[in-house]
Design a protein around this motif. Structure first.
Motif, PDB file in Angstrom:
ATOM      1  N   TYR A  97      72.641  69.933  87.089  1.00 33.76           N
ATOM      2  CA  TYR A  97      71.282  69.465  86.830  1.00 33.76           C
ATOM      3  C   TYR A  97      70.416  69.860  88.022  1.00 33.76           C
ATOM      4  O   TYR A  97      70.601  69.335  89.124  1.00 33.76           O
ATOM      5  CB  TYR A  97      71.263  67.946  86.643  1.00 33.76           C
ATOM      6  N   LEU A  98      69.499  70.784  87.798  1.00 33.67           N
ATOM      7  CA  LEU A  98      68.586  71.194  88.865  1.00 33.67           C
ATOM      8  C   LEU A  98      67.522  70.114  89.045  1.00 33.67           C
ATOM      9  O   LEU A  98      66.792  69.799  88.107  1.00 33.67           O
ATOM     10  CB  LEU A  98      67.916  72.524  88.529  1.00 33.67           C
ATOM     11  N   GLY A  99      67.441  69.552  90.236  1.00 31.88           N
ATOM     12  CA  GLY A  99      66.429  68.542  90.522  1.00 31.88           C
ATOM     13  C   GLY A  99      65.091  69.218  90.785  1.00 31.88           C
ATOM     14  O   GLY A  99      64.809  69.631  91.915  1.00 31.88           O
ATOM     15  N   VAL A 100      64.282  69.348  89.742  1.00 30.80           N
ATOM     16  CA  VAL A 100      63.020  70.091  89.840  1.00 30.80           C
ATOM     17  C   VAL A 100      61.877  69.099  90.028  1.00 30.80           C
ATOM     18  O   VAL A 100      61.564  68.314  89.132  1.00 30.80           O
ATOM     19  CB  VAL A 100      62.781  70.938  88.575  1.00 30.80           C
ATOM     20  N   THR A 101      61.264  69.131  91.195  1.00 30.85           N
ATOM     21  CA  THR A 101      60.137  68.250  91.483  1.00 30.85           C
ATOM     22  C   THR A 101      58.852  68.863  90.946  1.00 30.85           C
ATOM     23  O   THR A 101      58.516  70.004  91.284  1.00 30.85           O
ATOM     24  CB  THR A 101      60.005  68.005  92.994  1.00 30.85           C
ATOM     25  N   LEU A 102      58.160  68.128  90.096  1.00 34.69           N
ATOM     26  CA  LEU A 102      56.867  68.559  89.550  1.00 34.69           C
ATOM     27  C   LEU A 102      55.802  67.710  90.228  1.00 34.69           C
ATOM     28  O   LEU A 102      55.600  66.545  89.885  1.00 34.69           O
ATOM     29  CB  LEU A 102      56.850  68.385  88.038  1.00 34.69           C
ATOM     30  N   SER A 103      55.142  68.316  91.214  1.00 34.42           N
ATOM     31  CA  SER A 103      54.280  67.562  92.116  1.00 34.42           C
ATOM     32  C   SER A 103      52.838  68.043  92.041  1.00 34.42           C
ATOM     33  O   SER A 103      52.526  69.059  91.415  1.00 34.42           O
ATOM     34  CB  SER A 103      54.810  67.701  93.556  1.00 34.42           C
ATOM     35  N   PHE A 117      59.349  63.740  88.367  1.00 34.87           N
ATOM     36  CA  PHE A 117      57.900  63.774  88.151  1.00 34.87           C
ATOM     37  C   PHE A 117      57.190  62.942  89.215  1.00 34.87           C
ATOM     38  O   PHE A 117      57.462  61.750  89.366  1.00 34.87           O
ATOM     39  CB  PHE A 117      57.562  63.246  86.760  1.00 34.87           C
ATOM     40  N   GLU A 118      56.295  63.586  89.943  1.00 32.89           N
ATOM     41  CA  GLU A 118      55.546  62.900  90.987  1.00 32.89           C
ATOM     42  C   GLU A 118      54.475  62.008  90.348  1.00 32.89           C
ATOM     43  O   GLU A 118      53.686  62.465  89.518  1.00 32.89           O
ATOM     44  CB  GLU A 118      54.906  63.914  91.933  1.00 32.89           C
ATOM     45  N   ALA A 119      54.459  60.743  90.738  1.00 29.22           N
ATOM     46  CA  ALA A 119      53.681  59.724  90.021  1.00 29.22           C
ATOM     47  C   ALA A 119      52.189  60.038  89.947  1.00 29.22           C
ATOM     48  O   ALA A 119      51.533  59.703  88.966  1.00 29.22           O
ATOM     49  CB  ALA A 119      53.896  58.358  90.677  1.00 29.22           C
ATOM     50  N   LEU A 157      50.988  66.123  83.454  1.00 30.34           N
ATOM     51  CA  LEU A 157      51.622  65.205  82.512  1.00 30.34           C
ATOM     52  C   LEU A 157      51.918  65.864  81.171  1.00 30.34           C
ATOM     53  O   LEU A 157      53.008  65.704  80.607  1.00 30.34           O
ATOM     54  CB  LEU A 157      50.743  63.966  82.314  1.00 30.34           C
ATOM     55  N   GLU A 158      50.964  66.614  80.636  1.00 29.23           N
ATOM     56  CA  GLU A 158      51.167  67.227  79.321  1.00 29.23           C
ATOM     57  C   GLU A 158      52.305  68.233  79.349  1.00 29.23           C
ATOM     58  O   GLU A 158      53.088  68.334  78.394  1.00 29.23           O
ATOM     59  CB  GLU A 158      49.876  67.885  78.844  1.00 29.23           C
ATOM     60  N   ASP A 159      52.425  68.994  80.432  1.00 29.73           N
ATOM     61  CA  ASP A 159      53.540  69.941  80.544  1.00 29.73           C
ATOM     62  C   ASP A 159      54.870  69.203  80.592  1.00 29.73           C
ATOM     63  O   ASP A 159      55.856  69.640  79.979  1.00 29.73           O
ATOM     64  CB  ASP A 159      53.374  70.790  81.809  1.00 29.73           C
ATOM     65  N   ALA A 160      54.905  68.094  81.324  1.00 29.60           N
ATOM     66  CA  ALA A 160      56.137  67.316  81.410  1.00 29.60           C
ATOM     67  C   ALA A 160      56.533  66.776  80.045  1.00 29.60           C
ATOM     68  O   ALA A 160      57.704  66.862  79.634  1.00 29.60           O
ATOM     69  CB  ALA A 160      55.975  66.184  82.418  1.00 29.60           C
ATOM     70  N   LEU A 161      55.577  66.215  79.322  1.00 32.02           N
ATOM     71  CA  LEU A 161      55.862  65.666  77.999  1.00 32.02           C
ATOM     72  C   LEU A 161      56.313  66.753  77.026  1.00 32.02           C
ATOM     73  O   LEU A 161      57.215  66.534  76.207  1.00 32.02           O
ATOM     74  CB  LEU A 161      54.625  64.950  77.449  1.00 32.02           C
ATOM     75  N   ALA A 162      55.697  67.924  77.130  1.00 29.68           N
ATOM     76  CA  ALA A 162      56.090  69.032  76.249  1.00 29.68           C
ATOM     77  C   ALA A 162      57.519  69.468  76.543  1.00 29.68           C
ATOM     78  O   ALA A 162      58.294  69.762  75.615  1.00 29.68           O
ATOM     79  CB  ALA A 162      55.129  70.203  76.423  1.00 29.68           C
ATOM     80  N   GLY A 163      57.891  69.507  77.819  1.00 26.64           N
ATOM     81  CA  GLY A 163      59.256  69.881  78.180  1.00 26.64           C
ATOM     82  C   GLY A 163      60.274  68.881  77.679  1.00 26.64           C
ATOM     83  O   GLY A 163      61.358  69.256  77.212  1.00 26.64           O
ATOM     84  N   ILE A 164      59.937  67.599  77.759  1.00 25.47           N
ATOM     85  CA  ILE A 164      60.838  66.554  77.258  1.00 25.47           C
ATOM     86  C   ILE A 164      60.987  66.675  75.737  1.00 25.47           C
ATOM     87  O   ILE A 164      62.094  66.622  75.198  1.00 25.47           O
ATOM     88  CB  ILE A 164      60.298  65.168  77.650  1.00 25.47           C
ATOM     89  N   ALA A 165      59.857  66.836  75.039  1.00 22.62           N
ATOM     90  CA  ALA A 165      59.892  66.923  73.573  1.00 22.62           C
ATOM     91  C   ALA A 165      60.677  68.127  73.086  1.00 22.62           C
ATOM     92  O   ALA A 165      61.340  68.076  72.041  1.00 22.62           O
ATOM     93  CB  ALA A 165      58.465  66.970  73.030  1.00 22.62           C
ATOM     94  N   ALA A 166      60.631  69.222  73.850  1.00 18.23           N
ATOM     95  CA  ALA A 166      61.316  70.451  73.444  1.00 18.23           C
ATOM     96  C   ALA A 166      62.791  70.452  73.832  1.00 18.23           C
ATOM     97  O   ALA A 166      63.509  71.409  73.506  1.00 18.23           O
ATOM     98  CB  ALA A 166      60.619  71.660  74.067  1.00 18.23           C
ATOM     99  N   GLY A 167      63.253  69.419  74.510  1.00 18.52           N
ATOM    100  CA  GLY A 167      64.652  69.361  74.912  1.00 18.52           C
ATOM    101  C   GLY A 167      64.968  70.187  76.138  1.00 18.52           C
ATOM    102  O   GLY A 167      66.141  70.415  76.449  1.00 18.52           O
ATOM    103  N   ARG A 168      63.943  70.639  76.857  1.00 21.70           N
ATOM    104  CA  ARG A 168      64.187  71.423  78.067  1.00 21.70           C
ATOM    105  C   ARG A 168      64.414  70.535  79.286  1.00 21.70           C
ATOM    106  O   ARG A 168      64.810  71.033  80.337  1.00 21.70           O
ATOM    107  CB  ARG A 168      63.000  72.366  78.320  1.00 21.70           C
TER     108      ARG A 168
END
Length: 223
Positions: free
Chosen positions: A94-100, A135-137, A143-154
């Motif tokens: 699991y790559l710990g990818v920080t989205l900041s 995800f950095e608070a 946010l939209e990119d994060a939600l899209a990645g979650i919805a797509a199973g990525r």
């Protein structure tokens, strides 16, 4: 199809919860009965173990940016990361990818490049690379990119970070400021410019929070 299969011979093998001298046969990537004519891997002096699962790691950042100001293309960095993981016996990572909100290494732009490169690389990888999104608070712009990645199973694992307080505590250290600036691909500010910069950052944060409340009818933004 791998018709001949393999026999891993002479190693110390983990079987039924214990290490003991034993051969291990493989067919089509699975443990199987030994087959006549199987190719032999000499494992004398070696441990024969299942692939390891690394549930969090961010060493891929060093492949992307070995030092401040030096970066490698994302596809090349991923291949380097995969090679290092396999060399350590890790077959699921699991790559710990920080989205900041930071520019540079942990930015939205890098997130998008990394997601695209992972999708392109997966068919040819010899291990299972997954994404632990950190995800950095305060990063509402992503946010939209994060939600899209979650919805797509990525995204396979989700965590929430808030590095802002710790970063603010370290702004008095020129060494720490230089480290953060290098990671972001920016020149560090002189200490004399920090008061002005911090006021601008605070105003921007308040502006973003106000916009969130207007759009979502919330008395406080999620950060």
């Amino acid at each position: 199809m791998e018709e001949q299969g393999w026999r891993i011979a002479g190693g110390t093998t983990l079987l039924d919860g214990a290490l003991r001298p034993a051969d291990l046969a493989l067919a089509e990537g699975r443990i199987a009965e030994a087959a006549p004519g199987a190719r032999v891997l000499d494992a004398r002096g070696l441990l024969v173990l299942p692939g390891l699962v690394d549930i969090h790691g961010d060493a891929h950042e060093r492949s992307l940016q070995p030092r401040p100001g030096i970066g490698f293309p994302v596809d090349l960095a991923l291949r380097d990361t995969a090679t290092q993981l396999l060399g350590c016996g890790i077959t699921t990572a699991y790559l710990g990818v920080t989205l900041s909100w930071e520019p540079g290494l942990r930015s939205l732009e890098t997130w998008r490049l990394l997601m695209a490169a992972l999708e392109a690389a997966r068919p040819g990888l010899s291990l299972d690379l997954r994404v632990h999104l950190r995800f950095e608070a305060d990063n509402l712009d992503a946010l939209e990119d994060a939600l899209a990645g979650i919805a797509a199973g990525r995204v396979h694992l989700l965590g929430f970070n808030d590095h802002t307080p710790s970063i603010l505590r370290k702004l008095g250290s020129e060494k720490e400021v230089a480290k953060y600036a290098g990671r972001a691909g920016m020149a560090p500010l002189s200490s004399a410019r920090w008061p002005s910069a911090s006021r601008r950052a605070g105003a921007r944060c308040r502006q973003r929070a106000s916009g969130w409340r207007r759009r979502h009818g919330r008395r406080a933004c999620p950060c």
